[in-house]
Design an enzyme around this catalytic site. Structure first.
Site, short mmCIF file in Angstrom:
data_model
loop_
_atom_site.label_atom_id
_atom_site.label_comp_id
_atom_site.label_asym_id
_atom_site.label_seq_id
_atom_site.Cartn_x
_atom_site.Cartn_y
_atom_site.Cartn_z
N ASP A 497 0.83 -1.21 0.00
CA ASP A 497 0.00 0.00 0.00
C ASP A 497 0.86 1.25 0.00
O ASP A 497 2.08 1.19 0.25
CB ASP A 497 -0.91 -0.03 1.24
CG ASP A 497 -2.23 0.69 1.02
OD1 ASP A 497 -2.36 1.46 0.05
OD2 ASP A 497 -3.16 0.50 1.84
N ASP A 559 -10.72 2.01 -3.15
CA ASP A 559 -11.23 1.77 -1.79
C ASP A 559 -12.76 1.84 -1.77
O ASP A 559 -13.38 1.53 -0.75
CB ASP A 559 -10.65 2.79 -0.81
CG ASP A 559 -9.23 2.43 -0.38
OD1 ASP A 559 -8.79 1.29 -0.66
OD2 ASP A 559 -8.56 3.28 0.24
#
Ligand SMILES: *[C@@H]1O[C@H](CO)[C@@H](O)[C@H](O)[C@H]1NC(C)=O
Ligand SMILES: *[C@@H]1O[C@H](CO)[C@@H](O)[C@H](O)[C@H]1NC(C)=O
Ligand SMILES: *[C@@H]1O[C@H](CO)[C@@H](O)[C@H](O)[C@H]1NC(C)=O
Ligand SMILES: *[C@@H]1O[C@H](CO)[C@@H](O)[C@H](O)[C@H]1NC(C)=O
Ligand SMILES: *[C@@H]1O[C@H](CO)[C@@H](O)[C@H](O)[C@H]1NC(C)=O
Ligand SMILES: *[C@@H]1O[C@H](CO)[C@@H](O)[C@H](O)[C@H]1NC(C)=O
Ligand SMILES: *[C@@H]1O[C@H](CO)[C@@H](O)[C@H](O)[C@H]1NC(C)=O
Ligand SMILES: *[C@@H]1O[C@H](CO)[C@@H](O)[C@H](O)[C@H]1NC(C)=O
Length: 738
Positions: A497, A559
């Protein structure tokens, strides 16, 4: 003021026409690159040594009519009236240059003239940068060497053609042969002038949790630009551009697609100049470059892939998809089946221990998942990562949560069998190695390792700072910490990430220096751990770019896991990127981002249009009926996965245009296909939608869902009808060629 004199430019000997089947033909100083349906031609202007573009479009054969250029004694000189391959600055072309060099004396003029060229079988690697690859059967390369004798600077333009994909890849090397430092202020990987007045441009814009929204606009006189200044490719704009003729649709019309193989800040400019030509420039963001080039050194630009299609926007996408699957992604998992996974984040967040993780993994196994991914929260010794306020940078297991390290728990989890199968569960882990919380052992020990500009504040986002990956010691630290974790237990998946942009940088050039360091880290780790399935992520799709794909075969798309919005995001992302590269998960309802409740089937169907299908929830907290549906959805996802991973994608209806978005995937050998159809809102007392398929063999017969068979012609020209009731219906239909 104007003179009527017309100069004829160009020199097109018959040899170019005759040899149009060869991928690259050079006759004297005229060049032709030939693909299946594309021709790209340019030549050296023998009075200026400049490179003039002649054609980029559908195949041309035989003689090309010479370009006639009015020789007008106006402000705009001949260079501003012609199609230039690599426009430099200061010769009377007032459009945006592809290169701008600041000499030590301060001027920014250059005069790059043709010197020589060479043709190379295959495609050389791009030093330190991700790049498309291929054997000499797949790709050929033409390198044209330009030289500025006044400053002793050379520019080497590299053109590689992949004929089977109608793809031409360009990059540029700039070398300082002089005795003083020079500064590269701007450098475009691709610059092309198209002769057409009427074009439209398509780009992908967005922000966090709403990536890849398609934007289509008319190319107007003047400059229309977009890009990223975030330090990374970003959610805001993707490093992708399509120029299309105004009537182009998904399935018809001429389309030129441009995709930059780069993860740093970038700039894309489309300029319609006074003469009506449309110039496209794709490359570094000049605001993040100012690259000091000492004597003897070379700056290599990232490469830009250009594809041409006569078959509309869909044709362009399919070329890019197959090129990227076969000639960009290095991972051995590029086109192999991805395990259905369950990720702990939306289920447990930061709040867990060994037991609750094991229990969640066990539930994942029970519903048929094959991979369990432990997300954020597992690390930090002195600064345990129990919230996003501390611990980033300290990549050792939290001793309170994992007193004996990760190994005992990983061993138990990988000992589980996925339901009704002999497959052992795999274990994966989340990391964010480019970041540090000020509250961490790492930052206490190495405050100088973060990006910062002298005395200026170090602005925090999500309580974190960005490590400066341009520094070799930072690269080594990351390689070692991640290697240690991966060696400590049977970990076969990593979600990498990256949750913020770059703010204060020591210099604009740090962005590119960081990228070179980051690619070194990616390359080292992925080569060292080839059996690990790596997933890229940056607050969702903040780094969904071809640079990342070279190393990581899949990227978390957004997301936002709301299934309705995901249709737009995934179809937008698919303009440039293969569905195989998209991570897509079925998450809990009401959705965390939108609050919307969508049926479990609809959520599952949308997620299985991505190459990496997964669950992002705690099955124990689901309504019983929804939980009971999971095994069937996982089984269906596994069935369609090979077609999604390797097949051709046909976007039949877009959610922007239709209440019935629909996508067809056809397997590489054409034997199988899977159709996804959605109804967004209820359609009271109106005929049911008829979905017309594309890309099938008209004469062949296809069995639909194991029932009736219809010919390809019928399926494409009449289509299938879908009775839907109410809002948010979905259907997945399998087709089998007879
Ligand atoms: C330059 O090119 C033109 C057009 O192709 C040709 O007629 C002319 O002879 C060339 N001049 C030189 C010096 O090569
Ligand atoms: C570009 O420069 C790099 C580094 O010097 C070199 O490896 C490569 O061969 C050059 N490429 C071309 C096309 O000149
Ligand atoms: C030239 O660049 C080198 C390398 O960055 C640097 O060390 C040197 O100070 C520069 N020279 C001048 C005159 O700026
Ligand atoms: C782990 O967490 C669960 C649920 O929060 C709790 O019931 C259990 O006591 C915890 N176990 C340990 C060893 O802390
Ligand atoms: C396993 O098989 C049983 C019996 O066929 C079935 O009821 C159950 O749903 C299956 N579970 C999964 C996860 O496929
Ligand atoms: C870091 O730790 C200090 C001391 O424990 C605390 O006051 C501060 O709020 C923490 N900072 C962040 C961003 O959590
Ligand atoms: C792993 O399983 C063993 C055997 O059931 C158990 O004793 C042990 O506590 C488990 N360890 C972890 C970390 O879950
Ligand atoms: C195929 O047949 C099954 C069982 O008869 C039925 O449920 C399904 O709706 C049919 N599918 C199509 C596309 O006709």
């Amino acid at each position: 003021m104007a003179s009527g004199l017309v100069a004829m430019l160009g020199h097109f000997p018959a040899v170019l026409a005759q040899a149009s089947s060869k991928p690259i033909v050079a006759d004297g100083t005229s060049f032709a690159l030939n693909g299946k349906t594309v021709s790209y031609r340019f030549h050296v202007d023998n009075t200026t040594g400049d490179l003039y573009g002649d054609h980029f479009g559908g195949s041309v054969t035989g003689d090309i009519p010479l370009e006639s250029v009015a020789s007008v004694n106006g402000w705009v000189g001949t260079p501003g009236r012609v199609r230039r391959e690599f426009p430099d600055q200061g010769r009377g072309d007032f459009r945006i240059p592809a290169i701008r060099i600041r000499q030590s004396e301060g001027y920014t003029v250059s005069d790059l003239q043709y010197k020589s060229h060479e043709i190379i079988a295959g495609k050389p690697a791009l030093s330190g940068l991700p790049a498309t690859m291929g054997s000499k059967e797949d790709v050929s390369t033409l390198v044209v060497h330009l030289y500025d004798k006044y400053s002793d600077v050379s520019a080497d333009l590299s053109y590689s053609i992949f004929p089977n994909y109608d793809a031409i890849v360009r990059s540029v090397n700039v070398t300082n042969h002089g005795t003083a430092n020079i500064t590269i202020e701007s450098l475009a990987s691709l610059s092309v002038d198209l002769p057409f007045e009427d074009l439209e441009m398509i780009s992908l814009r967005g922000d966090w949790a709403r990536e890849a929204h398609r934007e289509r606009r008319k190319v107007e006189y003047g400059i229309q630009s977009f890009g990223s200044a975030t330090g990374y490719s970003s959610h805001l704009h993707n490093p992708f551009l399509a120029l299309v003729e105004p009537s182009a649709t998904e399935s018809h019309g001429e389309v030129w697609g441009f995709s930059l193989v780069y993860t740093g800040s970038f700039s894309i400019d489309v300029e319609k100049g006074s003469q009506g030509f449309t110039r496209a420039l794709v490359g570094f963001n000049p605001g993040h470059l100012s690259w000091n080039l000492p004597p003897g050194e070379t700056l290599t630009s990232p490469e830009c892939v250009s594809v041409y299609s006569k078959d509309g926007i869909g044709g362009m996408s399919r070329s890019l998809h197959s090129l990227y699957r076969k000639h960009l992604i290095k991972s051995k998992f590029a086109t192999s089946d991805r395990p259905a996974l369950l990720n702990s984040w939306e289920g447990l967040s930061f709040d867990y221990n060994e037991t609750s993780i094991y229990n969640l993994a066990n539930e994942a196994a029970e519903v048929g998942a094959k991979l369990f991914v432990l997300d954020d929260g597992w690390f930090g010794e002195k600064y345990p990562r129990t919230s996003d306020e501390q611990g980033l940078g300290d990549w050792v297991p939290n001793p309170d949560r994992f007193p004996n390290g990760l190994e005992p728990m990983v061993k138990n989890i990988t000992g589980l069998k996925a339901a009704n199968s002999s497959t052992n569960m795999r274990f994966g882990i989340w990391v964010e190695p480019e970041m540090v919380n000020p509250n961490s052992t790492l930052y206490n020990e190495h405050p100088d390792w973060v990006l910062h500009a002298g005395p200026y504040p170090r602005t925090e986002r999500r309580n974190q700072l960005v490590l400066n990956l341009a520094l070799p010691e930072v690269q080594e630290f990351i390689i070692k910490s991640i290697s240690d974790i991966l060696s400590s237990a049977d970990i076969t998946y990593v979600k990498w990430d990256n949750n913020r942009g770059m703010h204060e940088m020591p210099s604009p050039a740090t962005d590119h220096a960081y990228m070179l360091g980051m690619y070194h880290v990616f390359d080292t780790l992925t080569s060292k751990f080839p059996n690990v399935l790596w997933e890229g992520c940056a607050s969702g799709g903040g780094r969904f770019d071809p640079g990342v794909l070279q190393y990581f075969p899949q990227i978390w798309t957004s997301d936002d896991t709301d299934a309705v919005q995901r249709i737009t995001i995934q179809l937008g992302t698919s303009l440039a990127y293969p569905p195989s590269a998209m991570g897509a998960h079925l998450s809990a309802v009401p959705n965390q981002q939108t609050g919307r409740t969508v049926s479990v089937a609809f959520r599952g169907h949308v997620a299985m249009m991505g190459g990496s299908f997964g669950l992002e929830l705690d099955p124990a907290e689901m309504p019983a009926d929804d939980k009971a549906a999971l095994p069937g959805l996982i089984a269906l996802a596994e069935k369609v996965n090979p077609i999604v991973l390797t097949g051709d994608m046909w976007r039949l209806n877009l959610p922007e245009d239709s209440n019935w978005p629909a996508v067809l995937f056809i397997s590489e050998n054409g034997q199988q296909a899977v159709l996804f159809v959605f109804q967004l809102s209820a359609n009271i007392d109106h005929s049911w939608p008829r979905i017309r398929l594309q890309g099938l063999d008209a004469k062949a017969s296809y069995k639909v869902d194991g029932n009736a068979s219809y010919t390809g012609a019928t399926l494409m020209n009449l289509g299938l009808q879908f009775p839907f009731d109410g809002d948010l219906g979905s259907q997945v239909v399998m087709l089998e060629k007879q």
